[in-house]
Design a protein around this motif. Structure first.
Motif, PDB file in Angstrom:
ATOM      1  N   SER A   1       0.820  -1.202   0.000  1.00 52.47           N
ATOM      2  CA  SER A   1       0.000   0.000   0.000  1.00 52.47           C
ATOM      3  C   SER A   1       0.857   1.257   0.000  1.00 52.47           C
ATOM      4  CB  SER A   1      -0.915   0.012   1.229  1.00 52.47           C
ATOM      5  OG  SER A   1      -1.721  -1.136   1.269  1.00 52.47           O
TER       6      SER A   1
ATOM      7  N   PRO B   1       1.603   4.793   1.480  1.00 54.52           N
ATOM      8  CA  PRO B   1       1.301   5.414   2.781  1.00 54.52           C
ATOM      9  C   PRO B   1       0.311   6.552   2.635  1.00 54.52           C
ATOM     10  CG  PRO B   1       3.676   5.167   2.466  1.00 54.52           C
ATOM     11  CD  PRO B   1       3.034   4.836   1.167  1.00 54.52           C
ATOM     12  N   PRO B   2      -0.571   6.749   3.594  1.00 55.41           N
ATOM     13  CA  PRO B   2      -1.545   7.835   3.515  1.00 55.41           C
ATOM     14  C   PRO B   2      -0.863   9.201   3.558  1.00 55.41           C
ATOM     15  CG  PRO B   2      -1.606   6.767   5.667  1.00 55.41           C
ATOM     16  CD  PRO B   2      -0.730   5.934   4.800  1.00 55.41           C
TER      17      PRO B   2
ATOM     18  N   VAL C   1      -4.572   1.139  12.393  1.00 56.81           N
ATOM     19  CA  VAL C   1      -3.925   1.695  11.202  1.00 56.81           C
ATOM     20  C   VAL C   1      -3.165   0.643  10.413  1.00 56.81           C
ATOM     21  CG1 VAL C   1      -3.777   3.958  12.302  1.00 56.81           C
ATOM     22  CG2 VAL C   1      -1.807   2.420  12.419  1.00 56.81           C
ATOM     23  N   TRP C   2      -3.314  -0.630  10.761  1.00 61.32           N
ATOM     24  CA  TRP C   2      -2.675  -1.689   9.987  1.00 61.32           C
ATOM     25  C   TRP C   2      -3.232  -1.704   8.551  1.00 61.32           C
ATOM     26  CZ3 TRP C   2      -2.643  -6.758  13.432  1.00 61.32           C
ATOM     27  CH2 TRP C   2      -1.802  -6.549  14.545  1.00 61.32           C
ATOM     28  N   GLY C   3      -2.388  -2.191   7.642  1.00 66.17           N
ATOM     29  CA  GLY C   3      -2.835  -2.416   6.273  1.00 66.17           C
ATOM     30  C   GLY C   3      -2.913  -1.177   5.419  1.00 66.17           C
ATOM     31  N   ARG C   4      -2.266  -0.107   5.841  1.00 69.06           N
ATOM     32  CA  ARG C   4      -2.328   1.152   5.080  1.00 69.06           C
ATOM     33  C   ARG C   4      -0.959   1.598   4.574  1.00 69.06           C
ATOM     34  NH1 ARG C   4      -5.990   5.267   8.534  1.00 69.06           N
ATOM     35  NH2 ARG C   4      -5.718   6.454   6.597  1.00 69.06           N
TER      36      ARG C   4
ATOM     37  N   ILE D   1       1.697   1.999   6.333  1.00 64.92           N
ATOM     38  CA  ILE D   1       2.438   2.767   7.331  1.00 64.92           C
ATOM     39  C   ILE D   1       3.624   1.960   7.861  1.00 64.92           C
ATOM     40  CG2 ILE D   1       2.287   3.876   9.596  1.00 64.92           C
ATOM     41  CD1 ILE D   1      -0.666   4.454   8.948  1.00 64.92           C
TER      42      ILE D   1
END
Length: 365
Positions: A2, A4-5, A104-107, A109
């Motif tokens: 993923s 990162p946001p 916040v897992w799976g994003r 990070i």
């Protein structure tokens, strides 16, 4: 992997002079999040620390350089990153951790945080990365330890390590002893009597920190042997030189944090040498879990039940030190069958397992 946001920041964490200082807010919040992550993983608070207890662990010293970052998402601290650089001559190891709130897992990070870990390790010319994680019970498929002892589930943490090129090197057992068991005192007394008979030529000596001057050199020597005599599997540890100054620096971590440590040692009567030891530690108001930290019997003095001797003598004395502590928690390599035999005979039961993970960086990576 993923992306990162956009609201993610990895901020270096300046250490305050004290946990009560005006600029200690971020450190205090980091400790709060650390404790929440620990509970999310383990289901209990046995590994919680207060800001006052954790801060001394990051005091600068000549033997290790410790770095911390907060993981900030949209202005809120949601995790932390740590990289420890041993300063032993010739060391090529860096120890690291990435801890994140489950929400916040799976994003992406964690991967962004790990990229910082590798960058930091390379900047300090380290090529061996090592890290530990607790792996709670799970129905997922198992990953066996290469030692042949133990396994961990292929859970979220294991998949993260494997995805980033780490291999499982060792499984450790987290064990707990119920100090509220009414039959424990008599049981320990019986075990101690039998161990004392087998340990002819040795005597028990005990102290709370700071270590009395007459035991400083012997205790320092024992601490230096922890990395050479304890099972390490495929993990890499630097041989450490301990002297009185290093021991006193180590003790300051506990004393400055107002944590109590009882050291119980076996002394060889003829030589006066300290040849086995055990450490019990507690902080706060004495009502939390006790932690059994280092325990070691020098290889040349094994076979005299010295491990049982120091552990039982320590637990018996601990009734006076921390009478309201509900349990003792300890961690041992799953292949360390002699020590696990002692723990099981005393009454320790497994409550969790940890994996020791390692990656060797390729040149130019």
């Amino acid at each position: 992997m993923s992306t990162p946001p956009p609201g993610l920041e990895l901020r270096p964490l300046p250490l305050p002079a004290s946990a009560d200082a005006d600029d200690a807010g971020d450190f205090v919040e980091m400790v709060r999040v650390r404790n929440l992550v620990s509970t999310e993983i383990s289901g209990h608070d046995d590994f919680h620390l207060t800001p006052h207890e954790l801060l001394p662990a990051y005091a600068p010293g000549p033997h290790e350089h410790r770095m911390l970052w907060t993981v900030v998402l949209d202005g809120d601290i949601v995790g932390r990153i740590g990289v420890d650089i041993p300063l032993e001559e010739g060391s090529r190891v860096a120890y690291w951790l990435v801890e994140l709130r489950r929400a916040v897992w799976g994003r992406g990070i964690g991967s962004a945080a790990y990229e910082l870990v590798e960058h930091t390790a390379r900047a300090h010319r380290r090529t061996v990365l090592q890290s530990w994680a607790q792996h709670p019970a799970s129905d997922e498929s198992r990953l066996p330890s290469p030692t042949g002892y133990g396994s961990v589930p292929r859970d979220h943490a294991a998949r993260f390590y494997l995805r980033h090129g780490h291999s499982l090197e060792q499984v450790e057992r987290v064990g707990a002893l119920d100090l509220t068991d009414p039959g424990l005192p008599d049981h320990l007394d019986r075990l101690l009597q039998r161990a004392t008979l087998a340990a002819e030529g040795y005597r028990v000596v005990q102290w709370e920190l700071p270590t009395p001057p007459e035991f400083v050199d012997g205790y320092a020597w024992m601490k230096s042997r922890m990395v050479t005599d304890a099972p390490a599997a495929g993990l890499e540890f630097d041989e450490e030189a301990w002297d009185a100054d290093r021991l006193r620096r180590h003790e300051r971590f506990y004393l400055d944090a107002r944590r109590r440590m009882l050291v119980t040692a076996a002394q060889h009567v003829d030589s006066g040498d300290i040849v086995a030891f055990n450490e019990l530690v507690i902080g706060g108001d004495g009502t939390q879990a006790t932690h059994q930290e280092d325990t070691l019997v020098l290889s040349e003095h094994r076979g005299h039940r010295l491990g049982m001797l120091v552990k039982c003598a320590a637990l018996i004395a601990w009734r006076s030190v921390a009478p309201h502590s509900p349990r003792v928690v300890t961690i041992n390599a799953e292949e360390n069958r002699p020590m696990l035999d002692i723990n099981e005979a005393i009454g320790f039961a497994p409550i969790a397992y940890e994996g020791g993970w390692k990656k060797v960086l390729s040149p130019g990576e």
